[in-house]
Scaffold this motif. Sequence first.
Motif, mmCIF file in Angstrom:
data_model
loop_
_atom_site.group_PDB
_atom_site.id
_atom_site.type_symbol
_atom_site.label_atom_id
_atom_site.label_comp_id
_atom_site.label_asym_id
_atom_site.label_seq_id
_atom_site.Cartn_x
_atom_site.Cartn_y
_atom_site.Cartn_z
ATOM 1 N N TRP A 32 0.834 -1.219 0.000
ATOM 2 C CA TRP A 32 0.000 0.000 0.000
ATOM 3 C C TRP A 32 0.866 1.266 0.000
ATOM 4 O O TRP A 32 0.487 2.303 0.531
ATOM 5 C CB TRP A 32 -1.014 -0.012 1.145
ATOM 6 N N TRP A 33 2.027 1.146 -0.650
ATOM 7 C CA TRP A 33 2.929 2.290 -0.690
ATOM 8 C C TRP A 33 2.688 3.122 -1.937
ATOM 9 O O TRP A 33 3.402 2.983 -2.943
ATOM 10 C CB TRP A 33 4.373 1.792 -0.649
ATOM 11 N N GLU A 38 6.492 7.095 -0.284
ATOM 12 C CA GLU A 38 6.470 5.624 -0.278
ATOM 13 C C GLU A 38 6.932 5.058 -1.613
ATOM 14 O O GLU A 38 7.714 4.099 -1.669
ATOM 15 C CB GLU A 38 5.047 5.138 0.028
ATOM 16 N N GLY A 64 -3.681 4.185 3.078
ATOM 17 C CA GLY A 64 -2.722 4.173 4.172
ATOM 18 C C GLY A 64 -3.202 3.244 5.275
ATOM 19 O O GLY A 64 -4.391 3.071 5.478
ATOM 20 N N GLY A 65 -2.251 2.649 5.961
ATOM 21 C CA GLY A 65 -2.608 1.723 7.026
ATOM 22 C C GLY A 65 -2.889 0.323 6.507
ATOM 23 O O GLY A 65 -2.863 -0.642 7.258
ATOM 24 N N HIS A 140 9.097 1.466 11.933
ATOM 25 C CA HIS A 140 8.462 2.780 11.995
ATOM 26 C C HIS A 140 8.102 3.045 13.447
ATOM 27 O O HIS A 140 7.988 2.124 14.260
ATOM 28 C CB HIS A 140 7.171 2.787 11.174
ATOM 29 N N TRP A 247 -3.675 10.540 4.626
ATOM 30 C CA TRP A 247 -2.620 10.962 5.559
ATOM 31 C C TRP A 247 -1.583 11.849 4.898
ATOM 32 O O TRP A 247 -1.086 12.802 5.497
ATOM 33 C CB TRP A 247 -1.956 9.736 6.194
ATOM 34 N N TRP A 267 6.470 7.601 8.601
ATOM 35 C CA TRP A 267 6.322 7.597 7.148
ATOM 36 C C TRP A 267 6.021 9.011 6.666
ATOM 37 O O TRP A 267 6.285 9.341 5.511
ATOM 38 C CB TRP A 267 5.258 6.607 6.675
ATOM 39 N N ASN A 298 5.856 0.095 14.770
ATOM 40 C CA ASN A 298 5.358 -0.947 13.878
ATOM 41 C C ASN A 298 6.469 -1.206 12.864
ATOM 42 O O ASN A 298 7.425 -0.432 12.769
ATOM 43 C CB ASN A 298 4.029 -0.584 13.217
ATOM 44 N N ASP A 300 7.098 -2.701 8.809
ATOM 45 C CA ASP A 300 6.587 -3.315 7.585
ATOM 46 C C ASP A 300 7.361 -4.598 7.358
ATOM 47 O O ASP A 300 8.595 -4.603 7.420
ATOM 48 C CB ASP A 300 6.792 -2.367 6.401
ATOM 49 N N LYS A 335 12.293 6.310 3.236
ATOM 50 C CA LYS A 335 10.973 5.945 3.757
ATOM 51 C C LYS A 335 10.598 6.715 5.022
ATOM 52 O O LYS A 335 9.423 6.874 5.345
ATOM 53 C CB LYS A 335 10.955 4.429 4.027
ATOM 54 N N GLN A 375 -1.436 0.010 14.553
ATOM 55 C CA GLN A 375 -0.606 -0.396 13.419
ATOM 56 C C GLN A 375 -0.218 -1.867 13.471
ATOM 57 O O GLN A 375 0.892 -2.251 13.072
ATOM 58 C CB GLN A 375 0.652 0.486 13.378
HETATM 59 C C1 BGC Z 1 2.914 1.378 7.106
HETATM 60 C C2 BGC Z 1 3.803 2.407 6.439
HETATM 61 C C3 BGC Z 1 2.984 3.259 5.504
HETATM 62 C C4 BGC Z 1 1.788 3.849 6.231
HETATM 63 C C5 BGC Z 1 0.914 4.744 5.392
HETATM 64 C C6 BGC Z 1 1.679 2.021 7.687
HETATM 65 O O1 BGC Z 1 0.798 1.038 8.126
HETATM 66 O O2 BGC Z 1 3.613 0.709 8.113
HETATM 67 O O3 BGC Z 1 4.849 1.796 5.735
HETATM 68 O O4 BGC Z 1 3.802 4.247 4.948
HETATM 69 O O5 BGC Z 1 0.990 2.802 6.721
HETATM 70 O O6 BGC Z 1 0.559 4.158 4.208
#
Ligand code: BGC
Length: 417
Positions: A32-33, A38, A64-65, A140, A247, A267, A298, A300, A335, A375
Motif C-alpha cells: 500500500w505504498w 512511499e 494508508g494503514g 516505523h 494521511w 512515514w 510498527n 513493515d 521511507k 498499526q
Molecule cells: C505502514 C507504512 C505506511 C503507512 C501509510 C503504515 O501502516 O507501516 O509503511 O507508509 O501505513 O501508508
Amino acid sequence: MLRKLLIGTALATSFAFSAHAADVKEVQMLHWWTSGGEAAALNVLKQDLAKEGYAWKDVPVAGGGGDAAMTALKAMVAAGNYPTASQMLGYTVLDYAAAGVMGDLTETAKKEGWDKSVPAALQKFSVYDGKWVAAPVNVHSVNWLWINKAVMDKIGGAEPKTFDDFVALLDKAKAAGVIPLALGGQNWQEATMFDSVVLSTGGPEFYKKAMNDLDEESLKSDTMKKSFDNLAKLVTYVDPNFSGRDWNLATAMVIKGDALVQVMGDWAKGEFHAANKTPGTDFLCYRFPGTDGSVIYNSDMFGMFNVPDDRKAAQVALATATLSKSFQSAFNVVKGSVPARTDVPDTDFDACGKKGIADLKAANEGGKLFGSLAQGYGAPPAVANAYKDVVSKFVHGQIKTSDEAVTELVKAIDDAK
Ligand code: BGC
C-alpha cells in the motif's frame, strides 16, 4: 478465512508440481505504498532487484494503514494466487502463518545471520513455529509530531514537553490563523494518533497494560477516559474538512505551512524527504509530548508466501535484498523509518532518522518499546479493527462521551477476541 486459505494452499501446491524447470525471474509484490515518499522508497528495492535481473510486478492497493490492501490480499490468497510477497504488519503475518500459507526462509535467514541482526521485537512476528516467514523491512514509530518550522517561528512556539504545553502551542497557531492540527479523518489515522495520546496520558506501563495486554481494568479506567478526553481536545484543533482526508494530504498541509503540526508515524518524514525538506531548517520532529524515552513501533514486513518452486529463487533474492545492510540504509533514509537490523550505521540518515535510531535502541534497552495497537503490533487484526472503529466513532461524534467510549471499547475488544 482459514478454510478459504486452506483451499488456496491446495491449489498452490498443485501449481508447485507443475513447476517449470526455469525459474521465473519476477517478483510480484502487494503493498500500500502509493504516496510520493512511499513510491520513492519502493523504487530503491525495484532498482536493487533489477540489477539482479528480476522484473517487478507491482500490486499496489492504495489506502494508508493497509486495510484495503489486506482485503485484496485475502481474496488473492483464497484464490490460491499467492504473490511472491506482501507488505504486512505484525499480527497479520502470524495469522497467515497459522493458516499454513507462508513459505520458509529459514535457510536464507541462517546464511545471512538474521537471528543476530534483527531485533527480538521483530522476530516475534517474522518467525513462526521456528521458521522465518517474513522479511522485516524497517521499523516505523508512531509517537511523533511533525511541525512546520516557519510556522513555529512565526508563532514563537517551542517544543511542547507535556500535553498541556501541546495544547498551548495549538492555541498559539489558532490565534495566528493557521490550522493548528493536520489530521486525516480516517479510522486508522485517528487511532494511530490515539496510540500516542494513551502513552502520553497514562505513561509506559499503562500503555502496555491497556494496548498490548488488553487488560480490561486498564481499558475501562479513569486514565483511559482521560485519554479519550485528551483526544477530544486535540480534535477541536482540526479544520472542518478533515473527514476522509488521506494521511499524505495532511502531511502536505504541514509541508506547505497551511497547518502547524501532524501527529503521525514517521512515514510522514518520507513525504518531507520527497519534497526536499530538511529537518531543523524546514521542519521539526519531536516525540509526542509526554512520551519521550518510549517508542511505539510498527514494522513493515514482506510476508513470504509458499509460492511454487519456480518462484522460490525470486523470493530468496527479494528477502536477501531486503535485509542487506546497504538496502536497509538506502530504503529507510527515503521511507522515514529506521533499519530493521541493529548493525546498520546511521551515517546517511538525517537528524530525525538519527534520533529515531537512537530512540529505538534506548527504548528497547529500557523496556519501553511497545507495539502500536493501531498499526498491527498490539493485538490481532480483529481487535485492532475494533479499536480503530471505536476511536473513530468517538472522533466523529457517534460516541459522545469518554465514559461511553471506554464501555464501547471494552465491549468491542471483547467481541473481537
Ligand atoms: C505502514 C507504512 C505506511 C503507512 C501509510 C503504515 O501502516 O507501516 O509503511 O507508509 O501505513 O501508508
